[in-house]
Design a protein around this motif. Structure first.
Motif, PDB file in Angstrom:
ATOM      1  N   ARG A  89       0.846  -1.186   0.000  1.00 39.52           N
ATOM      2  CA  ARG A  89       0.000   0.000   0.000  1.00 39.52           C
ATOM      3  C   ARG A  89       0.886   1.242   0.000  1.00 39.52           C
ATOM      4  O   ARG A  89       1.623   1.489   0.959  1.00 39.52           O
ATOM      5  N   PRO A  90       0.866   2.055  -1.055  1.00 40.00           N
ATOM      6  CA  PRO A  90       1.784   3.191  -1.167  1.00 40.00           C
ATOM      7  C   PRO A  90       1.706   4.134   0.035  1.00 40.00           C
ATOM      8  O   PRO A  90       0.625   4.369   0.598  1.00 40.00           O
ATOM      9  N   VAL A  91       2.854   4.689   0.407  1.00 38.09           N
ATOM     10  CA  VAL A  91       2.937   5.613   1.536  1.00 38.09           C
ATOM     11  C   VAL A  91       3.732   6.853   1.120  1.00 38.09           C
ATOM     12  O   VAL A  91       4.522   6.821   0.172  1.00 38.09           O
ATOM     13  N   SER A  92       3.503   7.942   1.837  1.00 34.93           N
ATOM     14  CA  SER A  92       4.323   9.144   1.682  1.00 34.93           C
ATOM     15  C   SER A  92       5.040   9.405   2.999  1.00 34.93           C
ATOM     16  O   SER A  92       4.461   9.252   4.080  1.00 34.93           O
ATOM     17  N   VAL A  93       6.292   9.792   2.899  1.00 43.34           N
ATOM     18  CA  VAL A  93       7.108  10.119   4.069  1.00 43.34           C
ATOM     19  C   VAL A  93       7.691  11.510   3.848  1.00 43.34           C
ATOM     20  O   VAL A  93       8.332  11.761   2.822  1.00 43.34           O
ATOM     21  N   VAL A  94       7.446  12.408   4.793  1.00 47.10           N
ATOM     22  CA  VAL A  94       7.988  13.771   4.705  1.00 47.10           C
ATOM     23  C   VAL A  94       8.963  13.967   5.859  1.00 47.10           C
ATOM     24  O   VAL A  94       8.601  13.768   7.025  1.00 47.10           O
ATOM     25  N   VAL A  95      10.191  14.338   5.533  1.00 51.53           N
ATOM     26  CA  VAL A  95      11.222  14.559   6.549  1.00 51.53           C
ATOM     27  C   VAL A  95      11.718  15.992   6.428  1.00 51.53           C
ATOM     28  O   VAL A  95      12.184  16.412   5.358  1.00 51.53           O
ATOM     29  N   ARG A  96      11.598  16.755   7.498  1.00 49.78           N
ATOM     30  CA  ARG A  96      12.233  18.073   7.582  1.00 49.78           C
ATOM     31  C   ARG A  96      13.557  17.905   8.309  1.00 49.78           C
ATOM     32  O   ARG A  96      13.625  17.234   9.339  1.00 49.78           O
ATOM     33  N   TYR A  97      14.618  18.525   7.793  1.00 49.54           N
ATOM     34  CA  TYR A  97      15.945  18.289   8.355  1.00 49.54           C
ATOM     35  C   TYR A  97      16.841  19.483   8.071  1.00 49.54           C
ATOM     36  O   TYR A  97      16.516  20.355   7.243  1.00 49.54           O
ATOM     37  N   SER A  98      17.972  19.555   8.754  1.00 48.22           N
ATOM     38  CA  SER A  98      18.934  20.633   8.515  1.00 48.22           C
ATOM     39  C   SER A  98      20.292  20.230   9.057  1.00 48.22           C
ATOM     40  O   SER A  98      20.425  19.255   9.809  1.00 48.22           O
ATOM     41  N   GLY A  99      21.296  21.021   8.684  1.00 46.75           N
ATOM     42  CA  GLY A  99      22.639  20.775   9.192  1.00 46.75           C
ATOM     43  C   GLY A  99      23.676  21.291   8.224  1.00 46.75           C
ATOM     44  O   GLY A  99      23.363  21.837   7.161  1.00 46.75           O
ATOM     45  N   LYS A 100      24.941  21.113   8.608  1.00 47.23           N
ATOM     46  CA  LYS A 100      26.065  21.514   7.775  1.00 47.23           C
ATOM     47  C   LYS A 100      26.724  20.259   7.232  1.00 47.23           C
ATOM     48  O   LYS A 100      27.409  19.545   7.977  1.00 47.23           O
ATOM     49  N   PRO A 101      26.532  19.973   5.951  1.00 46.35           N
ATOM     50  CA  PRO A 101      27.036  18.702   5.403  1.00 46.35           C
ATOM     51  C   PRO A 101      28.526  18.491   5.605  1.00 46.35           C
ATOM     52  O   PRO A 101      28.972  17.352   5.798  1.00 46.35           O
ATOM     53  N   SER A 102      29.317  19.576   5.570  1.00 41.88           N
ATOM     54  CA  SER A 102      30.763  19.416   5.710  1.00 41.88           C
ATOM     55  C   SER A 102      31.167  18.934   7.094  1.00 41.88           C
ATOM     56  O   SER A 102      32.294  18.465   7.286  1.00 41.88           O
ATOM     57  N   GLU A 103      30.257  19.033   8.059  1.00 42.03           N
ATOM     58  CA  GLU A 103      30.557  18.573   9.420  1.00 42.03           C
ATOM     59  C   GLU A 103      30.135  17.129   9.650  1.00 42.03           C
ATOM     60  O   GLU A 103      30.365  16.578  10.734  1.00 42.03           O
ATOM     61  N   VAL A 104      29.518  16.513   8.649  1.00 45.68           N
ATOM     62  CA  VAL A 104      29.031  15.139   8.799  1.00 45.68           C
ATOM     63  C   VAL A 104      30.109  14.159   8.351  1.00 45.68           C
ATOM     64  O   VAL A 104      30.577  14.217   7.213  1.00 45.68           O
TER      65      VAL A 104
END
Length: 523
Positions: free
Chosen positions: A121-136
């Motif tokens: 059964r199809p689903v939708s997933v919404v993710v809000r996120y943030s950060g500094k990629p160079s620190e990952v």
């Protein structure tokens, strides 16, 4: 508005379909997709069909803010599931309802929806996120390049976790819409076709669409100040090439190479069949790395690829991947030969086309250049292991296997195989064994012994791949040690840093002497 009459019996039946019989039938999806080389990569329990990414990036601070809408279908009854994400998740909704979530491991976002998710059964997933990629950093390495005027996401075998949540493995390919807002005067480049561009209150938004299935590591983002060239192919495909404004001495050689993209793609269509995607191009950002990557529709090139002058051979390599690696992707990372052996052999074919050395002359040179005791021969291109996944042997010994196949089949059947395989397997995944079976079916020959010799034996084959010799004298000539490399060899060898892995480990044998740098690339 039309109202549909539903009788009580139909209501009861629909409720039976909507309400699971038992919560015990629902289980968590696996935190990995099952690849033995990279157990944490990808996730189990669902299949993604589309990513819609709406992003805002500030080059001066490296802050990335995003909202990802993911359309997926559970492949089992799911009580919870994982996404791969290195940035910080702020909110998650599943089918519009807030979901519980937590970060686990090095890159896992574990999500528990408010209601369990039934299989199919199809689903939708919404993710809000943030950060500094160079620190990952994930397992000590990064897929994000910080540049003087922005940032770039381009790496292999993983790159997505630094800029969007995903099922990060080639087995789960999807279509993409990528919308990026950046300060005016700055561009945002991604895969596919630029659908629209608009400015408001000091920010410009770029909307990109990649409408064919795409592996997550092949999704790319480049933010900075670029000089752009645009065109349209004879077949109507939009072409966009981008060059950082601060490439310095490498700028001319980079342009002289990448601007031949359309010419190379048209030639590759003669070899591999119709180009499989909706756009064409390449980009050269101001990064310190030395590798290149076949990011779908728009390959990434490090400026260092052009430090010794123009090199069309690297463009040939990356564009060959659009068929072998992008359209037809690996089933697991041990199958890397069906990407890299073919891309390297394409460079040999280009050499043959340009009159700078035949594929046989290049094969003879590679074979003679590595003595019996060279560790080069201990690497098995058909299953090299994670530490040798991008070893030079996967490329050069992998290409030797294709020259052996060409000599065994003859040109007619060999090129039927090269052209037919990406058509039959378009937009899917495959194993090395699938290619072997396909070549046997097309040619009517048993080829297991040939592929075992060149792809799986950890020793130097007794004789080089050579066409059947009509006489003893010709046979002696065919096996003679070459005294000098073909003319194209220096350009081909100069591209060996395309599989330079940086601080994720020394996985390659560099015949050109370049050292490792930041980043984890290949090609």
């Amino acid at each position: 508005m039309h109202r549909r009459l539903i009788v009580p019996g139909a209501i009861a039946a629909s409720l039976l379909l909507a309400i699971p019989a038992s919560a015990a039938d629902f289980e968590p999806g696996a935190p990995g997709i099952g690849d033995p080389y990279y157990p944490a990569s990808g996730n189990g329990g669902y299949d993604v069909t589309h990513y819609d990414l709406r992003l805002k990036y500030q080059p001066s601070t490296d802050l990335l803010e995003g909202t990802a809408t993911i359309l997926a279908t559970p492949t089992q009854n799911l009580s919870r599931f994982n996404l791969d994400l290195g940035l910080k998740a702020l909110e998650v909704r599943v089918n519009g309802r807030k979901a519980a979530f937590r970060a686990t491991g090095t890159q896992e976002l574990e999500i528990t929806p408010a209601a369990p998710l039934p299989k199919n059964r199809p689903v939708s997933v919404v993710v809000r996120y943030s950060g500094k990629p160079s620190e990952v950093k994930i397992d000590g390495w990064t897929a994000w390049h910080r540049t003087p005027d922005g940032g770039v996401a381009a790496q292999q075998p993983e790159a997505a976790a630094w800029w969007f949540p995903s099922n990060d493995h080639p087995l789960d390919k999807a279509t993409f819409d990528v919308s990026v807002s950046v300060p005016d005067g700055t561009q945002a480049i991604s895969n596919g076709v630029l659908q629209s561009q608009s400015s408001r209150l000091g920010w410009t938004r770029y909307n990109w669409r990649s409408d064919k299935p795409q592996a997550t590591y092949l999704a790319t983002l480049a933010v900075g100040r670029f000089d752009l060239t645009t065109d349209t192919t004879a077949n109507g495909l939009p072409v966009l090439n981008a060059y950082s404004k601060d490439l310095g001495a490498n700028a001319g050689a980079a342009r002289a190479s990448v601007e031949r993209t359309v010419e190379v793609a048209e030639w590759l269509e003669e070899v591999f069949g119709p180009y499989p995607f909706n756009a064409l191009g390449g980009y050269v950002p101001n990064v310190r790395s030395g590798y290149a990557l076949e990011t779908q529709t728009r390959p990434f090139y490090s400026p260092r690829q052009f430090a010794a002058g123009s090199n069309v051979s690297v463009v040939v390599h990356e564009l060959a991947h659009q068929w072998y690696g992008d359209s037809v992707s690996v089933e697991g990372w041990k199958d890397i030969w069906i990407n890299e052996g073919f891309a390297r052999y394409s460079q040999w074919l280009w050499s043959e086309r340009e009159g700078e050395g035949t594929t046989q002359e290049l094969a003879d040179w590679v074979y003679a250049s590595h003595p019996d005791e060279d560790p080069f021969w201990t690497v098995k291109p058909g299953d090299p292991g994670p530490d040798n996944q991008f070893h030079l042997a996967v490329y050069d010994r992998g290409a030797l296997a294709l020259q052996a196949l060409r000599n065994e089949l003859g040109d007619e059947d060999f090129f039927r195989v090269l052209k037919g395989w990406p058509t039959e397997r378009a937009y899917g995944n495959a194993k090395v064994a699938d290619f072997v079976a396909y070549a046997e079916r097309v040619s009517g020959k048993r080829l297991g012994g040939l592929f075992d010799t060149w792809l799986y034996q950890p020793s130097k084959p007794q004789t080089p791949p050579a066409p059947p010799a009509p006489s003893a004298a010709a046979a002696r000539t065919a096996t003679a040690v070459p005294v000098s490399p073909p003319k194209s060899w220096s350009k081909i060898a100069a591209t060996n840093t395309i599989h330079d892995h940086g601080d994720h480990g020394d996985h390659s044998d560099h015949s050109d002497g370049h050292g490792h740098e930041d980043g984890h690339g290949h090609d």
